[in-house]
Scaffold this motif. Structure first.
Motif, PDB file in Angstrom:
ATOM      1  N   VAL A   1       0.827  -1.201   0.000  1.00 35.19           N
ATOM      2  CA  VAL A   1       0.000   0.000   0.000  1.00 35.19           C
ATOM      3  C   VAL A   1       0.859   1.247   0.000  1.00 35.19           C
ATOM      4  O   VAL A   1       0.580   2.228  -0.702  1.00 35.19           O
ATOM      5  CB  VAL A   1      -0.953  -0.004   1.217  1.00 35.19           C
ATOM      6  N   GLU A   2       1.960   1.246   0.796  1.00 35.16           N
ATOM      7  CA  GLU A   2       2.792   2.443   0.913  1.00 35.16           C
ATOM      8  C   GLU A   2       3.504   2.783  -0.399  1.00 35.16           C
ATOM      9  O   GLU A   2       4.002   3.903  -0.569  1.00 35.16           O
ATOM     10  CB  GLU A   2       3.813   2.269   2.042  1.00 35.16           C
ATOM     11  N   ALA A   3       3.558   1.824  -1.323  1.00 36.61           N
ATOM     12  CA  ALA A   3       4.227   2.081  -2.612  1.00 36.61           C
ATOM     13  C   ALA A   3       3.276   2.669  -3.650  1.00 36.61           C
ATOM     14  O   ALA A   3       3.715   3.067  -4.724  1.00 36.61           O
ATOM     15  CB  ALA A   3       4.845   0.791  -3.154  1.00 36.61           C
ATOM     16  N   GLN A   4       2.001   2.728  -3.314  1.00 39.95           N
ATOM     17  CA  GLN A   4       1.009   3.204  -4.277  1.00 39.95           C
ATOM     18  C   GLN A   4       0.553   4.601  -3.881  1.00 39.95           C
ATOM     19  O   GLN A   4      -0.379   4.780  -3.102  1.00 39.95           O
ATOM     20  CB  GLN A   4      -0.165   2.221  -4.345  1.00 39.95           C
ATOM     21  N   ARG A   5       1.308   5.587  -4.414  1.00 44.81           N
ATOM     22  CA  ARG A   5       1.056   6.982  -4.070  1.00 44.81           C
ATOM     23  C   ARG A   5       0.894   7.816  -5.330  1.00 44.81           C
ATOM     24  O   ARG A   5       1.309   7.428  -6.422  1.00 44.81           O
ATOM     25  CB  ARG A   5       2.208   7.535  -3.239  1.00 44.81           C
TER      26      ARG A   5
END
Length: 837
Positions: free
Chosen positions: A753-757
């Motif tokens: 999730v943290e890589a999808q920005r």
């Protein structure tokens, strides 16, 4: 007794009047009525001869079918039953039940025609059509009167008593015109399908039967969609009248048709076919019944040169040298050349080989609708240059060639890209058009409006675009469909000073008695499409070798060794590539692709079409004076900065002299190149503590906000931090640059999730100290330094992003909102096909 005598007198008068009426009616209907014994005389076709502009024979419609004419009669039993049924169902469903005349049909026609004052409705049976075609002379056939209809009916009744239904049907099928020089079903089978009539399938029979109503309208070689629609009508009628069941008709409707043509003596076949269509329209009877001599506009030497050059280029593309590029799968090409002042078509090549079935050679690619690639860009810029518009642009107008999102009228995000995905930053229109950059073209189209472009293009000759309601900003890059002939016609507005011309195919038509029926006369051009100064500017750009260096390099195929302007086009999937170019007295266009619409392999307008155009133009213009494009004395020439397009200053290192229509020239001086005093020790701005010896004036290129990321990627050093710069943006308000509006982003379950920005950025006005972002009314965060970027973790939902900039003087600016959506990616369900044991 006296009363009796009075009635007797009245009876005598009535009888006399009746006799006079009968004699008059007999003379009106039967005088000069031909004998049905003459029917075989009507089977002989006259000779119509079609010549090139220099008197060389291109094609002759021969009178004697046995000597090579395209009219070969065959026995009825050799004609497939499906063909007979299709023709009867379509042309005369009651054929086997009437005595030659369909009384109900003729009564209806008489009523309509009497009411209308002329023959407005048909009602002709197959027998009547045979009588009209083979017994009446051309003048009588051309009449639209009740007398002709009644005489035709009398002859049909006589034919019915002398000939069997089979004989009449055979006459009809062997003499009817099916288009493309095919007279009779055997010739039609050969012309369209390269086979004999006995070998025709149901689908082929239905298509040929549909042609009888209007061979030109339903010609499958130039309008396959209309032909297929008509074929469907025929199949439905066959079902209606019991000749087929619905399932069989549906199979035939979906049967793929393989078109071909059998060789016969003809030069410039596609051009000749176009000429014959015009003759069929203007001289429908004289063409096949009386014989004509027709002088056309085409130059056979030029035509042969085009054919030779096309075949050589396609062979080179498909059979590259060992170790070179892979075969291109480029099998078709078309060439059109015309005079931009008269419209005379000097060359029209529709395919490399009319008779090559493998490449669908009979299909005329010069008249086929195809996607035009970038060839519409000159019309987009011509609309932008219109000096009567509220905000006319010029060849020196600066456009940012950087990633730019657009919103279509369907509220969809559209982000065009250049060929090769290269961006050039700030460019002037001269370079953007000459080097065929995509992003600036879409920026320009958004400025002028799609409707303005479509109207201009249609007025120039590209009428197929005006009927397409789905066109959007992508049209300038190749959306929509056009014909090569129309495109070459439209480009004529540039060398001829902005005037519409119509293509001309025929110079003179003479009947066999020597009477001139038509002779082309040159007339002054009167229908203006664009300002003649705009036409000059477009030509000046498209002929500028220096301006097209970035797109095409030096010594490209666009250079033919004499003054010439040219524009290429390539579709993104390599299905079509184009070039249209012109000298002061000749416009030539080339299309390369495949008739079946399969893609080529890495073939662009430069590598595919341009070499053909180059070789053709060089060959046909050999020996002609090297004409220069006329210069204009009613334009201004000013020196501008080659980056901003504004008036040049001493700071600007790259300058050029540009043409301007008076009233459109720039009035401001360049502010892209700005001077700042630097402390040589720190590289930062000098301040009061900087010794004079360490103060250094340095010029920086100050880019608009939207181009600053591009500048950093391309090694352009920005001004020092805290430098007070002169604003370079046309609009100095706060603008959201990322994300693109109306875009749908997807969250992948396969990634952390943290890589999808999502990156959020703005173009901020000078003096901005901080930027705050808010999503759906809730604050996300504040950024206090350029490039004002904030990263936001993707969350599912519909979002509206707004930014606020706080300036040094305390004022706050708010951007326009950008809507977008985030969804969760769901992989498609897999399906396992069942198998039988």
């Amino acid at each position: 007794m006296r009363a009796l005598k009075r009635w007797q007198k009245l009876g005598v008068i009535a009888a006399a009047l009746g006799a006079v009426f009968a004699v008059t009616m007999y003379a009106w209907l039967f005088a000069d009525l031909p004998s049905i014994d003459q029917i075989h005389a009507g089977l002989t076709l006259p000779s119509t001869r079609i010549y090139d502009r220099n008197g060389t024979l291109l094609y002759e419609i021969l009178a004697d079918s046995e000597t090579g004419g395209r009219n070969t009669a065959i026995p009825l039993e050799s004609i497939p039953q499906h063909c007979r049924d299709a023709v009867i169902a379509t042309e005369d469903a009651n054929f086997y039940n009437h005595p030659g005349v369909d009384v109900v049909g003729i009564a209806r026609a008489v009523w309509i025609n009497v009411s209308g004052g002329e023959v407005l409705a048909g009602g002709s049976t197959i027998t009547q059509q045979v009588a009209r075609t083979l017994l009446l002379d051309p003048q009588q056939r051309a009449e639209r009167s009740l007398r002709r209809k009644l005489r035709e009916s009398i002859l049909a009744l006589r034919l019915q008593t002398a000939y069997s239904k089979a004989d009449i049907l055979a006459l009809y099928l062997n003499q009817s015109y099916f288009g493309n020089l095919a007279y009779g079903i055997e010739a039609a089978a050969q012309a369209y399908f390269g086979k004999s009539a006995p070998d025709l399938s149901l689908a082929e029979c239905a298509l040929l039967a549909g042609l009888l109503q209007s061979p030109a309208v339903y010609d499958p070689l130039t309008n396959l969609e209309a032909a297929k629609d008509r074929q469907a009508v025929v199949l439905n009628l066959m079902v209606q009248y019991g000749y087929l069941d619905a399932a069989t008709a549906e199979l035939a409707r979906n049967d793929e048709l393989q078109f071909a043509a059998s060789p016969f003596p003809i030069e410039a076949p596609h051009f000749v076919m176009a000429v014959i269509k015009q003759l069929e329209r203007d001289y429908p009877d004289a063409l096949y019944r009386d014989g004509l001599d027709v002088i056309t506009t085409v130059d056979l030497d030029w035509q042969r040169a085009a054919e030779r050059i096309v075949n050589r280029q396609l062979d080179g593309l498909n059979h590259p040298a060992a170790g070179g590029r892979q075969p291109a799968n480029a099998n078709n090409a078309a060439v059109v050349a015309l005079d931009p002042y008269t419209g005379q078509v000097l060359t029209l090549l529709g395919s490399p080989n009319y008779f090559d079935e493998a490449i669908d050679g009979a299909v005329n690619a010069a008249l086929a609708n195809r996607q035009p690639g970038s060839t519409l860009k000159p019309f987009t810029y011509a609309a932008a240059f219109d000096p009567t518009s509220p905000d006319p642009w010029t060849p020196a107008t600066m456009i940012l060639d950087v990633e730019t999102p657009f919103v279509t009228r369907r509220l969809e995000s559209y982000t065009p890209a250049n060929f090769g995905l290269v961006e050039h930053g700030p460019v002037l229109i001269r370079e953007a058009l000459a080097s065929s950059m995509n992003i600036p073209a879409v920026v320009t189209l958004e400025h002028v409006g799609v409707s303005t472009l479509i109207e201009l293009a249609a007025n120039a000759g590209l009428t197929t675009l005006s009927g397409n309601t789905n066109l959007d900003l992508s049209v300038t890059l190749g959306g929509g469909e056009i014909r090569l002939l129309d495109l070459v016609q439209a480009y004529s507005i540039f060398p001829n000073g902005g005037y519409h011309i119509d293509p001309v195919f025929i110079l003179k038509v003479t009947d066999r008695g020597g009477q001139v029926l038509y002779e082309w006369q040159r007339r002054p051009l009167t229908q203006r499409v664009i300002d003649e100064r705009v036409a000059f500017l477009i030509t000046d750009i498209l002929s500028d070798d220096e301006a097209r260096l970035q797109g095409f390099g030096r010594r490209s195929a666009l250079n033919i060794g004499r003054p010439a302007a040219a524009k290429t086009g390539t579709t993104t999937d390599y299905r079509d590539n184009w070039i249209v170019g012109y000298t002061p007295n000749l416009v030539g266009g080339v299309w390369v692709g495949n008739a079946d619409n399969t893609p080529m392999v890495d073939v662009t307008g430069v590598s595919g079409a341009a070499p053909i155009w180059n070789a053709f133009m060089r060959e046909v213009l050999t020996g002609q004076p090297e004409l220069e494009f006329p210069q204009r004395t009613d334009l201004l020439r000013l020196e501008v900065c080659a980056v901003s397009g504004l008036l040049a200053t001493p700071e600007c290192p790259r300058r050029r002299v540009e043409w301007f229509i008076p009233g459109t020239e720039p009035t401001e001086y360049d502010n892209f190149y700005q001077t700042f005093t630097i402390d040589r020790r720190t590289g930062q701005l000098a301040d009061d503590a900087t010794p004079e010896a360490d103060r250094l004036d340095r010029i920086y290129l100050v880019l608009p906000q939207e181009a600053r990321d591009w500048g950093i990627r391309n090694g352009i050093t920005p001004p020092p931090t805290a430098a007070e710069i002169v604003q370079t943006d046309d609009d100095d308000g706060l603008r959201l640059l990322e994300p693109d509006p109306y875009t749908i982003f997807q969250i992948s379950p396969q990634l952390p999730v943290e890589a999808q920005r999502l990156r959020l950025t703005v173009g901020a006005p000078s003096g901005t100290e901080s930027v705050t972002y808010a999503m759906n009314g809730e604050t996300l965060g504040t950024v206090e330094a350029e490039p004002w970027a904030l990263w936001w973790p993707l969350e599912q939902g519909d979002w509206e992003l707004v930014a606020q900039a706080t300036l040094a003087d305390g004022t706050v600016e708010t951007s326009d909102p950008i809507p977008f959506s985030v969804t969760v990616y769901t992989p498609p369900e897999s399906h396992t096909e069942g198998t039988s044991p």
